[in-house]
Design a protein around this motif. Structure first.
Motif, short mmCIF file in Angstrom:
data_model
loop_
_atom_site.label_atom_id
_atom_site.label_comp_id
_atom_site.label_asym_id
_atom_site.label_seq_id
_atom_site.Cartn_x
_atom_site.Cartn_y
_atom_site.Cartn_z
N ARG A 1 -5.81 -3.76 5.33
CA ARG A 1 -5.71 -3.46 3.92
C ARG A 1 -4.82 -4.52 3.27
NH1 ARG A 1 -6.22 1.10 0.92
NH2 ARG A 1 -4.95 1.23 -0.97
N VAL A 2 -5.41 -5.40 2.48
CA VAL A 2 -4.64 -6.47 1.84
C VAL A 2 -4.21 -6.01 0.45
CG1 VAL A 2 -4.65 -8.88 1.09
CG2 VAL A 2 -5.91 -8.22 3.15
N VAL A 3 -2.90 -6.03 0.20
CA VAL A 3 -2.34 -5.53 -1.06
C VAL A 3 -1.74 -6.70 -1.83
CG1 VAL A 3 -0.68 -3.95 -2.10
CG2 VAL A 3 -1.83 -3.32 0.05
N ALA A 4 -2.13 -6.83 -3.08
CA ALA A 4 -1.62 -7.92 -3.94
C ALA A 4 -0.35 -7.48 -4.65
CB ALA A 4 -2.68 -8.30 -4.98
N LEU A 5 0.67 -8.33 -4.64
CA LEU A 5 1.94 -8.03 -5.29
C LEU A 5 2.27 -9.12 -6.31
CD1 LEU A 5 4.05 -7.14 -2.12
CD2 LEU A 5 2.75 -5.59 -3.58
N GLU A 6 2.64 -8.68 -7.51
CA GLU A 6 3.02 -9.65 -8.54
C GLU A 6 4.25 -9.16 -9.28
OE1 GLU A 6 -0.78 -11.68 -10.40
OE2 GLU A 6 -1.03 -9.51 -10.38
N PRO A 7 5.06 -10.09 -9.78
CA PRO A 7 6.14 -9.68 -10.67
C PRO A 7 5.53 -9.14 -11.97
CG PRO A 7 6.42 -11.96 -9.93
CD PRO A 7 5.04 -11.55 -9.55
N GLU A 8 6.17 -8.14 -12.55
CA GLU A 8 5.72 -7.62 -13.85
C GLU A 8 5.58 -8.75 -14.87
OE1 GLU A 8 8.65 -4.71 -14.87
OE2 GLU A 8 7.75 -3.15 -13.62
N LEU A 9 6.44 -9.77 -14.71
CA LEU A 9 6.48 -10.85 -15.69
C LEU A 9 5.52 -12.01 -15.37
CD1 LEU A 9 10.34 -10.89 -16.34
CD2 LEU A 9 8.56 -9.77 -17.69
N ALA A 10 4.70 -11.85 -14.32
CA ALA A 10 3.73 -12.91 -13.97
C ALA A 10 2.48 -12.27 -13.38
CB ALA A 10 4.37 -13.90 -12.99
N PRO A 11 1.77 -11.45 -14.17
CA PRO A 11 0.71 -10.57 -13.65
C PRO A 11 -0.70 -11.16 -13.74
CG PRO A 11 1.28 -9.91 -15.87
CD PRO A 11 2.04 -11.18 -15.59
N THR A 12 -0.93 -12.31 -13.14
CA THR A 12 -2.25 -12.95 -13.33
C THR A 12 -3.39 -12.11 -12.79
OG1 THR A 12 -1.98 -14.20 -11.27
CG2 THR A 12 -1.35 -15.31 -13.30
N LYS B 1 3.20 6.82 8.32
CA LYS B 1 4.22 6.83 9.37
C LYS B 1 3.81 6.02 10.60
CE LYS B 1 6.55 11.27 8.55
NZ LYS B 1 7.67 10.65 7.82
N ASP B 2 2.53 5.95 10.87
CA ASP B 2 2.08 5.23 12.07
C ASP B 2 1.52 3.85 11.73
OD1 ASP B 2 -0.16 5.99 10.73
OD2 ASP B 2 -1.23 6.77 12.47
N GLU B 3 1.87 3.36 10.53
CA GLU B 3 1.27 2.09 10.07
C GLU B 3 2.08 0.88 10.53
OE1 GLU B 3 -0.04 2.42 6.02
OE2 GLU B 3 0.18 0.28 5.61
N ASN B 4 1.37 -0.19 10.85
CA ASN B 4 1.99 -1.51 11.03
C ASN B 4 1.70 -2.33 9.79
OD1 ASN B 4 2.82 -1.03 13.76
ND2 ASN B 4 0.73 -1.45 14.44
N VAL B 5 2.77 -2.64 9.05
CA VAL B 5 2.58 -3.36 7.79
C VAL B 5 3.16 -4.77 7.92
CG1 VAL B 5 4.63 -2.20 6.85
CG2 VAL B 5 3.08 -3.36 5.30
N LEU C 1 8.14 -2.22 -0.41
CA LEU C 1 8.47 -1.17 0.56
C LEU C 1 9.73 -0.41 0.16
CD1 LEU C 1 7.79 -2.99 3.98
CD2 LEU C 1 6.38 -1.23 2.87
N ARG C 2 10.75 -1.15 -0.30
CA ARG C 2 12.03 -0.51 -0.61
C ARG C 2 11.93 0.38 -1.85
NH1 ARG C 2 17.11 -3.63 0.94
NH2 ARG C 2 17.65 -3.35 -1.24
N THR C 3 11.12 -0.03 -2.81
CA THR C 3 11.01 0.78 -4.03
C THR C 3 9.99 1.91 -3.86
OG1 THR C 3 9.26 -0.68 -4.88
CG2 THR C 3 11.52 -1.18 -5.55
N GLY C 4 9.20 1.84 -2.79
CA GLY C 4 8.14 2.84 -2.62
C GLY C 4 6.90 2.52 -3.44
N ALA C 5 6.87 1.37 -4.08
CA ALA C 5 5.66 0.97 -4.81
C ALA C 5 4.48 0.94 -3.84
CB ALA C 5 5.85 -0.40 -5.45
N TYR C 6 4.76 0.48 -2.60
CA TYR C 6 3.78 0.63 -1.54
C TYR C 6 4.38 1.51 -0.45
CZ TYR C 6 0.38 -0.05 2.11
OH TYR C 6 -0.56 0.19 3.07
N GLN C 7 3.74 2.62 -0.15
CA GLN C 7 4.24 3.54 0.87
C GLN C 7 3.31 3.55 2.07
OE1 GLN C 7 4.87 7.17 -1.66
NE2 GLN C 7 6.89 7.10 -0.71
N LEU D 1 14.34 -1.90 9.28
CA LEU D 1 14.39 -2.25 7.86
C LEU D 1 14.58 -1.01 6.99
CD1 LEU D 1 11.84 -4.26 9.14
CD2 LEU D 1 12.47 -5.36 6.99
N GLY D 2 14.79 0.14 7.63
CA GLY D 2 14.95 1.37 6.86
C GLY D 2 13.65 1.86 6.24
N ILE D 3 12.51 1.47 6.84
CA ILE D 3 11.21 1.87 6.30
C ILE D 3 10.57 2.85 7.29
CG2 ILE D 3 8.96 1.06 5.48
CD1 ILE D 3 11.34 -0.07 3.88
#
Lengths: 314, 314
Positions: free
Chosen positions: A198-209, A295-299, A286-292, A35-37
């Motif tokens: 590690r559970v990470v929450a993702l939201e659109p900027e336009l729907a940030p509940t 190197k040895d991580e399984n995401v 992942l693609r924007t680097g918002a979450y990085q 995936l290029g990550i």
């Protein structure tokens, strides 16, 4: 609430059920390079292949299996994935289903609900009015009410996604990226993994509940719009989700619509996964680097829904 | 030819390759009831999620990895999945690629090939003429020629699909239903399983290369047309496929286009799998009863390609 027990109970209900309605969806484990990550592996939980086209089927079906269903059947207010999932679950169990939607609900969605055998009641100009009419009707008929995200059985049903990931892989991923609307999915997933992933929450900027609730220190109504409002457009984080994420979710990120759209297109073009925008937030992060990831991580990315008009993917 | 060794060697080449080009695609194991089929389990090998959108990537990439590639690169005559797979494989390895296509090749396909970095040579009104020009050019440049199905490395690459199925499930399925055009895929799969799984050949009534060869006692040119001619439209079964299937494939079935189309639509509507008609023959065989598994059977369908215009799925 003992969530592990509730999630195990949901998984057992699904396994015992003879209809094969809830599917164990594939876990696609790819090297990050595919995936290029720059991480060890990216796991794609292909939950958009679930019955009804989204993870919502798990929660709705768990609620239906956990309760005696009256002759009047089940009832829900939703023109989106929760309504479709409730209608599909009711059909699988051969029980009646009433779905309340506001007049803004598109004719295409209404006809999809009718195709699934639901009685569609179109009322009110906004969702809140449809909900009010739905609750009124429920009092009259005694039908079993399902909520899109804020009921314990619904959260526990969603939690079986996480249990399946762990059982299939033989271990928990290092991190899980989860899209948030009302928060039913992330509540179930964080309740299962607790601190083991590690559970990470993702939201659109336009729907940030969730993001705004965290800023505010408590759930708060937000304006929602944008590309994923269709499925992530709850106006306020659910009470259960708020409690569970405060305990188990260390990070909440916002993503711009353009990045979500680009990730949705990449999932189709490069991976032939036909998904809705809400399902693309993980790859966008992942693609924007918002979450990085390290190197040895399984995401793990939860690909949560497929309710997309395929003509828009071409 | 020791096929097991050749297939193992291909799998090892893929595993050692640092580009992550060949993907281990998911195996989706569902109870028969989930598809309305009266058997124990239906396994869907989601090979349409492979790089380039079809299993062809495995064979082409194996051929490229197995040979030194001259400065002139690789060359192929194909406007279909084999051309796309060769171009994608060449791009992954950063080598040149020339693709010869006849004038009937659609502008959309030509531009897809160009997007992948291939030089597209449009010549001849039919495929045979494009092939002749390709072979002539190959003599001049010395480029490595790939064939859509009739080269040992191409068949061995396809065989890794079967190896993956067996490794993932921990055992061979009782039966495997495989679509046949030139026969590269079924040759690889039958060469891997030999008698350990019942391999069944499926062809459209309008593209019956293996069926007619079996009637005739030897490969024979056939007229091809219909819904899947795009990818199953070889005019004659390959020599390798003929030999392997005569030894290891007990059954060859024909299916009408209408059943193939209905199965393709069901894979989208009920399972959100966006696949081309060629990938739907297995489900068509089960739904029509052309192939009737036993009640306790685990039957595997190879979902072989995703090169579909999503607008046609709506």
């Amino acid at each position: 609430m003992n969530w592990a027990t509730a999630i195990d109970a949901a998984a057992q209900r699904f396994a015992r059920d003879g209809h094969g309605f809830i599917r164990r969806t594939p876990l696609w484990q790819l090297p990050g390079a595919a995936l290029g990550i720059d991480c060890r592996e990216v796991w794609l939980k292909l939950e958009h292949l679930q019955s009804s086209g989204s993870f919502k089927a798990r929660g709705m079906y768990n609620r239906l299996l956990a309760h005696p269903i009256p002759f009047s059947g089940v009832i829900v207010a939703s023109g989106g994935n929760a309504g479709i999932a409730t209608a599909a679950a009711a059909r699988a169990l051969h029980v009646r289903c009433e779905v309340f939607v506001p007049t803004v609900c598109s004719p295409a969605k209404q006809s999809k609900l009718r195709e699934l055998g639901a009685k569609v009641v179109v009322t009110g100009s906004v969702y809140a009015e449809a909900l009010e009419a739905c609750l009124q009707r429920q009092k009259e008929t005694g039908a079993l009410l399902t909520h899109a995200y804020d009921q314990p059985e619904v959260v526990a049903g969603a939690g079986t996604v996480a249990q399946e990931i762990e059982h299939r892989a033989g271990r928990a991923p290092d991190s899980v990226l989860v899209s948030v609307g009302g928060g039913g999915l992330i509540a179930g997933i964080a309740a299962w993994f607790e601190q083991r992933s590690r559970v990470v929450a993702l939201e659109p900027e336009l729907a940030p509940t969730l993001y705004r609730a965290r800023e505010n220190g408590a759930p708060v109504d937000v304006d929602v719009s944008g590309i994923a409002a269709d499925s992530l457009g709850a106006k306020r984080i659910g009470a259960i989700a708020w409690e569970v994420t405060q305990q188990h979710v260390p990070q909440a990120l916002l993503l711009p619509d353009a990045a979500i759209l680009a990730a949705q297109q990449a999932l189709w073009k490069d991976f032939k996964l036909a998904v809705e925008p809400a399902a693309a937030l993980g790859l966008a992060a992942l693609r924007t680097g918002a979450y990085q990831p390290a190197k040895d991580e399984n995401v793990c990315l939860v690909i949560c829904g497929a309710n997309v008009d395929p003509a828009t993917l071409a």
